[in-house]
Write a protein that holds these residues in place. Structure first.
Motif, PDB file in Angstrom:
ATOM      1  N   ALA A 361       1.002  -1.123  -0.113  1.00 34.59           N
ATOM      2  CA  ALA A 361      -0.033  -0.186   0.124  1.00 34.59           C
ATOM      3  C   ALA A 361       0.849   1.333  -0.107  1.00 34.59           C
ATOM      4  CB  ALA A 361      -0.993  -0.092   1.267  1.00 34.59           C
ATOM      5  N   VAL A 362       1.914   1.212   0.844  1.00 28.29           N
ATOM      6  CA  VAL A 362       2.840   2.521   0.898  1.00 28.29           C
ATOM      7  C   VAL A 362       3.492   2.341  -0.340  1.00 28.29           C
ATOM      8  CG1 VAL A 362       4.849   3.253   1.948  1.00 28.29           C
ATOM      9  CG2 VAL A 362       3.047   2.584   3.490  1.00 28.29           C
ATOM     10  N   ARG A 363       3.985   1.511  -1.072  1.00 28.66           N
ATOM     11  CA  ARG A 363       4.748   1.537  -2.319  1.00 28.66           C
ATOM     12  C   ARG A 363       3.847   2.030  -3.432  1.00 28.66           C
ATOM     13  NH1 ARG A 363       6.862  -4.287  -4.058  1.00 28.66           N
ATOM     14  NH2 ARG A 363       4.949  -4.327  -4.899  1.00 28.66           N
ATOM     15  N   GLN A 364       2.427   1.396  -3.435  1.00 29.65           N
ATOM     16  CA  GLN A 364       1.616   1.769  -4.704  1.00 29.65           C
ATOM     17  C   GLN A 364       0.701   2.976  -4.371  1.00 29.65           C
ATOM     18  OE1 GLN A 364       2.472   0.480  -7.304  1.00 29.65           O
ATOM     19  NE2 GLN A 364       3.239  -1.504  -6.944  1.00 29.65           N
ATOM     20  N   GLY A 365       0.894   3.560  -3.155  1.00 29.40           N
ATOM     21  CA  GLY A 365      -0.050   4.869  -3.046  1.00 29.40           C
ATOM     22  C   GLY A 365      -1.538   4.258  -2.347  1.00 29.40           C
ATOM     23  N   GLY A 366      -1.697   3.063  -2.265  1.00 28.41           N
ATOM     24  CA  GLY A 366      -3.257   2.530  -1.863  1.00 28.41           C
ATOM     25  C   GLY A 366      -3.559   2.963  -0.620  1.00 28.41           C
ATOM     26  N   THR A 367      -4.694   2.836  -0.290  1.00 32.78           N
ATOM     27  CA  THR A 367      -5.401   3.420   0.784  1.00 32.78           C
ATOM     28  C   THR A 367      -5.513   2.327   2.127  1.00 32.78           C
ATOM     29  OG1 THR A 367      -7.642   2.952   0.296  1.00 32.78           O
ATOM     30  CG2 THR A 367      -6.780   5.114  -0.248  1.00 32.78           C
ATOM     31  N   GLY A 368      -5.383   1.023   1.529  1.00 33.58           N
ATOM     32  CA  GLY A 368      -5.709  -0.044   2.743  1.00 33.58           C
ATOM     33  C   GLY A 368      -7.166  -0.502   2.917  1.00 33.58           C
ATOM     34  N   VAL A 369      -8.300   0.433   2.306  1.00 33.27           N
ATOM     35  CA  VAL A 369      -9.364   0.092   2.518  1.00 33.27           C
ATOM     36  C   VAL A 369     -10.262  -0.954   1.699  1.00 33.27           C
ATOM     37  CG1 VAL A 369      -9.866   2.624   3.524  1.00 33.27           C
ATOM     38  CG2 VAL A 369     -10.365   2.055   1.038  1.00 33.27           C
ATOM     39  N   PRO A 370     -11.178  -1.548   2.048  1.00 33.58           N
ATOM     40  CA  PRO A 370     -11.665  -2.447   1.148  1.00 33.58           C
ATOM     41  C   PRO A 370     -12.206  -1.855  -0.291  1.00 33.58           C
ATOM     42  CG  PRO A 370     -12.489  -2.815   3.373  1.00 33.58           C
ATOM     43  CD  PRO A 370     -11.677  -1.364   3.205  1.00 33.58           C
ATOM     44  N   LEU A 371     -11.935  -2.530  -1.422  1.00 29.86           N
ATOM     45  CA  LEU A 371     -12.511  -2.203  -2.447  1.00 29.86           C
ATOM     46  C   LEU A 371     -14.075  -2.209  -2.637  1.00 29.86           C
ATOM     47  CD1 LEU A 371      -9.912  -3.690  -4.905  1.00 29.86           C
ATOM     48  CD2 LEU A 371      -9.937  -1.086  -4.479  1.00 29.86           C
ATOM     49  N   THR A 372     -14.594  -3.081  -2.010  1.00 30.61           N
ATOM     50  CA  THR A 372     -16.125  -3.279  -1.974  1.00 30.61           C
ATOM     51  C   THR A 372     -16.638  -1.988  -1.177  1.00 30.61           C
ATOM     52  OG1 THR A 372     -15.886  -5.514  -1.887  1.00 30.61           O
ATOM     53  CG2 THR A 372     -17.940  -4.621  -1.262  1.00 30.61           C
TER      54      THR A 372
END
Length: 391
Positions: A361-372
């Motif tokens: 998540a840190v590497r790709q800039g993700g939020t870590g929240v569910p996509l659903t």
């Protein structure tokens, strides 16, 4: 195509004729990024993937056609609401794919690039992805010292500028696209990873694939969690080192998945091994006598991720001790602790998954929240390192 280096090098040594399809640019929710490749030999054998299955059949046919004609082509695939059953990306994104027969002027350069990648030598492969038809697929192999072989078939300054741009991307460990005029003049800034955006209409667009050694993951603390994390790190493409000052715990038998097992005080090992902007540091000891000197050093070194295990009380005590050692608030802000995403993890394997998920998540800039139920993009543009990384 460098991600297929080992197999393609073998094909060359066996004298096989083959064509390679490489993703040049992506847009929207495309399944794979620039540099992803699929190769087909004259017998119809196929390796690799450019889309995870959506357009593989069409790309396979284009590779067979390129082998027949000996010419390179650039093809765009996307999703059409008017013809939902046409060949395309059902995920709604777009990709551009360069199909190149490994023959003619570029064959020697491509063979050298594959050999360098198979030996894990730092090198960048720059290929004409857009431009005059007669230049498509022409290639330069650029090494870390700036020397290069091959030519792009255009103005002499084009080769020199392309080599300089490729070397810059190599030093950053990135795969990306570069727009140059026909005479080699620089246009805009490199478009890394996503490869999106407009291209230079009067010149060429180069796809530059960087081959660099895998990024490092250094795990401090020879505990059960470290063993599981070493497995996860290898799965993600990291060169994994486990370090602990206790020889009875830091053994090869306990950490068979690690590339290295080091017996040394963590802060002492870190100071002599060094780090770079892709390095991941995971501190699992949660023991102040190890953690404080280690983190004091780590927070002042380049790294992509610095995380430490422990309860919130342990984290608060650790921060207090680090402040007393002169660590600044800006330096402390780099520390991710307690390490990992909230997955409800209990076992070492679940905890390793939690830590690995936060690293991604840190590497790709993700939020870590569910996509659903969320509106966050499934695939996002990223400034992450290119090949081997762990990407």
């Amino acid at each position: 195509m460098l991600d297929l280096a080992g197999e393609l090098r073998r094909w060359i040594e066996e004298g096989r004729e083959f064509a390679v399809a490489t993703v040049v640019a992506v847009g929207g929710s495309a399944p794979r990024g620039p540099g992803a490749a699929l190769a087909v030999d004259s017998a119809g054998t196929v390796i690799g993937s450019v889309s995870g299955g959506c357009v593989e059949g069409a790309v396979y046919d284009l590779c067979r056609e390129a082998l027949r004609t000996g010419t390179s082509v650039l093809e765009r695939f996307g999703y059409s609401d008017e013809d939902a059953f046409a060949v395309g990306l059902t995920c709604g994104g777009t990709i551009e794919v360069l199909i190149t027969p490994v023959a003619g002027p570029a064959a020697t350069v491509l063979a050298s690039a594959l050999s360098a990648a198979a030996r894990n030598e730092p090198a960048a492969l720059a290929r004409v992805a857009r431009g005059p038809a007669e230049l498509l697929g022409r290639a330069l192999l650029v090494r870390s010292d700036g020397t290069y072989e091959g030519d792009l078939g255009g103005h002499p300054d084009l080769d020199r500028t392309a080599a300089a741009e490729a070397r810059a991307l190599l030093e950053a460990g990135r795969t990306g696209a570069v727009d140059l005029s026909a005479s080699g003049a620089r246009r805009g800034s490199p478009r890394t990873e996503s490869g999106g955006g407009s291209h230079c209409p009067a010149g060429v667009t180069l796809l530059v694939e960087s081959n660099v050694p895998p990024p490092r993951m250094i795990v401090f603390g020879a505990v059960d969690f470290a063993s599981a994390l070493a497995r996860a790190g290898k799965f993600l493409g990291y060169h994994v080192t486990v370090c602990d000052a206790r020889p009875v715990f830091a053994t090869r038998h306990r950490f068979p998945d690690a590339d290295e097992v080091v017996v040394d005080w963590p802060h002492r090992y870190l100071s002599r091994t060094g780090t770079d902007a892709r390095t991941v540091l995971c501190v699992l000891t949660h023991d102040a006598k190890f953690d404080v000197p280690l983190l004091k050093a780590a927070l002042r070194m380049p790294a992509a991720f610095i995380g430490a295990m422990g309860s919130r009380r342990t984290h608060e005590d650790r921060e207090r001790r680090l402040r007393s050692e002169g660590v600044t608030e800006a330096e402390l802000a780099r520390l991710r602790s307690p390490i990992g995403l909230d997955l409800g993890a209990r076992t070492p394997e679940e905890t390793a998954l939690s830590i690995a998920a936060e690293i991604v998540a840190v590497r790709q800039g993700g939020t870590g929240v569910p996509l659903t139920g969320s509106n966050t993009p499934i695939h996002r543009d990223s400034a992450a390192p290119g090949r081997s990384a762990a990407a």
